[in-house]
Design an enzyme around this catalytic site. Sequence first.
Site, PDB file in Angstrom:
ATOM      1  N   ASN A  32       2.323 -17.689   0.677  1.00 34.02           N
ATOM      2  CA  ASN A  32       1.259 -17.732  -0.338  1.00 34.02           C
ATOM      3  C   ASN A  32       1.724 -18.522  -1.565  1.00 34.02           C
ATOM      4  OD1 ASN A  32      -0.172 -16.015   1.332  1.00 34.02           O
ATOM      5  ND2 ASN A  32       0.332 -14.171   0.166  1.00 34.02           N
ATOM      6  N   TYR A  87       1.106  -8.286  12.174  1.00 38.80           N
ATOM      7  CA  TYR A  87       0.591  -7.017  11.654  1.00 38.80           C
ATOM      8  C   TYR A  87      -0.912  -6.958  11.802  1.00 38.80           C
ATOM      9  CZ  TYR A  87      -0.728  -9.212   7.182  1.00 38.80           C
ATOM     10  OH  TYR A  87      -1.284  -9.996   6.208  1.00 38.80           O
ATOM     11  N   ARG A 166       9.553  -3.683  -0.933  1.00 36.33           N
ATOM     12  CA  ARG A 166       8.910  -3.050   0.223  1.00 36.33           C
ATOM     13  C   ARG A 166       9.892  -2.027   0.784  1.00 36.33           C
ATOM     14  NH1 ARG A 166       5.697  -5.644  -1.800  1.00 36.33           N
ATOM     15  NH2 ARG A 166       4.078  -7.039  -0.975  1.00 36.33           N
ATOM     16  N   ALA A 255      -2.001 -11.074  -3.050  1.00 36.89           N
ATOM     17  CA  ALA A 255      -1.393 -12.350  -3.470  1.00 36.89           C
ATOM     18  C   ALA A 255      -1.472 -12.612  -4.979  1.00 36.89           C
ATOM     19  CB  ALA A 255      -1.977 -13.533  -2.706  1.00 36.89           C
ATOM     20  N   ALA A 256      -1.808 -11.587  -5.778  1.00 40.17           N
ATOM     21  CA  ALA A 256      -1.814 -11.781  -7.245  1.00 40.17           C
ATOM     22  C   ALA A 256      -0.420 -12.194  -7.708  1.00 40.17           C
ATOM     23  CB  ALA A 256      -2.256 -10.502  -7.952  1.00 40.17           C
ATOM     24  N   GLY A 257       0.582 -11.425  -7.295  1.00 35.98           N
ATOM     25  CA  GLY A 257       1.956 -11.716  -7.724  1.00 35.98           C
ATOM     26  C   GLY A 257       2.473 -13.029  -7.140  1.00 35.98           C
ATOM     27  N   ASP A 258       2.118 -13.315  -5.890  1.00 33.15           N
ATOM     28  CA  ASP A 258       2.586 -14.544  -5.226  1.00 33.15           C
ATOM     29  C   ASP A 258       2.022 -15.777  -5.934  1.00 33.15           C
ATOM     30  OD1 ASP A 258       3.408 -12.595  -3.421  1.00 33.15           O
ATOM     31  OD2 ASP A 258       1.771 -13.003  -2.018  1.00 33.15           O
TER      32      ASP A 258
HETATM   33  P1  ADP Z   1       2.513  -7.953  -8.170  1.00 30.85           P
HETATM   34  O1  ADP Z   1       1.394  -8.218  -7.188  1.00 30.85           O
HETATM   35  O2  ADP Z   1       3.693  -8.839  -7.982  1.00 30.85           O
HETATM   36  O3  ADP Z   1       2.846  -6.494  -8.346  1.00 30.85           O
HETATM   37  P2  ADP Z   1       0.829  -7.785 -10.508  1.00 30.85           P
HETATM   38  O4  ADP Z   1      -0.037  -6.817  -9.808  1.00 30.85           O
HETATM   39  O5  ADP Z   1       1.493  -7.323 -11.740  1.00 30.85           O
HETATM   40  O6  ADP Z   1       1.940  -8.425  -9.566  1.00 30.85           O
HETATM   41  O7  ADP Z   1      -0.060  -9.049 -10.815  1.00 30.85           O
HETATM   42  C1  ADP Z   1       0.460 -10.323 -11.088  1.00 30.85           C
HETATM   43  C2  ADP Z   1      -0.373 -10.990 -12.145  1.00 30.85           C
HETATM   44  O8  ADP Z   1      -1.737 -11.063 -11.664  1.00 30.85           O
HETATM   45  C3  ADP Z   1      -0.459 -10.258 -13.461  1.00 30.85           C
HETATM   46  O9  ADP Z   1       0.610 -10.606 -14.320  1.00 30.85           O
HETATM   47  C4  ADP Z   1      -1.804 -10.727 -13.994  1.00 30.85           C
HETATM   48  O10 ADP Z   1      -1.663 -12.007 -14.595  1.00 30.85           O
HETATM   49  C5  ADP Z   1      -2.638 -10.872 -12.726  1.00 30.85           C
HETATM   50  N1  ADP Z   1      -3.409  -9.636 -12.466  1.00 30.85           N
HETATM   51  C6  ADP Z   1      -3.159  -8.704 -11.517  1.00 30.85           C
HETATM   52  N2  ADP Z   1      -4.066  -7.697 -11.581  1.00 30.85           N
HETATM   53  C7  ADP Z   1      -4.890  -8.002 -12.606  1.00 30.85           C
HETATM   54  C8  ADP Z   1      -6.022  -7.366 -13.214  1.00 30.85           C
HETATM   55  N3  ADP Z   1      -6.499  -6.185 -12.765  1.00 30.85           N
HETATM   56  N4  ADP Z   1      -6.612  -7.982 -14.253  1.00 30.85           N
HETATM   57  C9  ADP Z   1      -6.146  -9.161 -14.722  1.00 30.85           C
HETATM   58  N5  ADP Z   1      -5.093  -9.805 -14.211  1.00 30.85           N
HETATM   59  C10 ADP Z   1      -4.461  -9.240 -13.174  1.00 30.85           C
END
Ligand code: ADP
Length: 308
Positions: A32, A87, A166, A255-258
């Site tokens: 990703n 998976y 994980r 994939a937010a973090g990726d």
């Molecule tokens: P990971 O998936 O690695 O745990 P996060 O969940 O902290 O990472 O999300 C990574 C980034 O995605 C955050 O720093 C933010 O910029 C964005 N993000 C994630 N969730 C939200 C949300 N509910 N609202 C706004 N931004 C978000």
Amino acid sequence: MKRFLTLGECMVELAPAGDQLYRRGFAGDTFNTAYYARRLLPQDWAVGYCTVAGQDAVSDDMLDLMRGHGIETRSIRQVADRTLGLYMIQLKDGERSFSYWRGQSAAKLLADDPDWLRAQLDGADVAQFSGISLAILPPEGREAFCEALSRARANGTHVAFDTNLRPQLWEDEATMRAGLRMGAEVSDTVLPSFDEEQGLFGDTAPAETIARYRDCGAKTIAVKDGAGTLTVWDHGEGTQEFQPVKIDPVIDTTAAGDSFGAGFLAGLAMERGIAEAAHLAMAVAAQVVQARGALVDLDMTDIEGAAS
Ligand code: ADP
């Protein structure tokens, strides 16, 4: 040509498509990140993926898909006697659960041939890996993998580590903690998530997460916290805080973090500075959480606007 390489495992995904049918896809955290880095970096950058796959049709399909997204596959070693991990996502009463078949996946051989691995890293400007890339390896593989990264770093590669915890992939919690330290010790940039660090190390504030990875030798640390404050420490600029874009409703955080990692590292690769890299990362992740699935079509105008 500059080179951005991500290293890890990409698996076959079977996702419910109704009436006991499943749609086949390919998914993996480091893949990703490669996908989003390709979207964000200019054309004088090559983006490559490094893993081990099989020599079968499904592995060939994965390579085709990656090439279709503009990702180089010359760092993918294909072996005869293994194939991709798999998976399956199950939906029950609206809740998703996951079943894995990855014990024998080819990607576990990623560090089995240290000369090959070193050759893939040679000349990489950026090399990104994750806690999952480490977790899937046998203990001696983790050491060989980190040694190759450490050598690349000494040769000028910017090494970046997305901690992605994980617990079920690690032997036990102590091994996971030691593995995280090992990964951080060979990295310039570390991208932890505060909730995970809180759970594993008992951190009460991002400053504690930063202190731990700074002690491992990292030069830049971005502590993500979902919708909460993003805390970035850099050896030159000290600590800065950023507020993610407010989003309502959040559709899917896959994939937010990726994608955040891709944005942050692409920003640094383009020499934009910490604040701009953070804004780029948050803008990319904001689009990703507003759409379904891991690989989202980005609106680049909006992203450039947010990051400038
Ligand atoms: P990971 O998936 O690695 O745990 P996060 O969940 O902290 O990472 O999300 C990574 C980034 O995605 C955050 O720093 C933010 O910029 C964005 N993000 C994630 N969730 C939200 C949300 N509910 N609202 C706004 N931004 C978000």
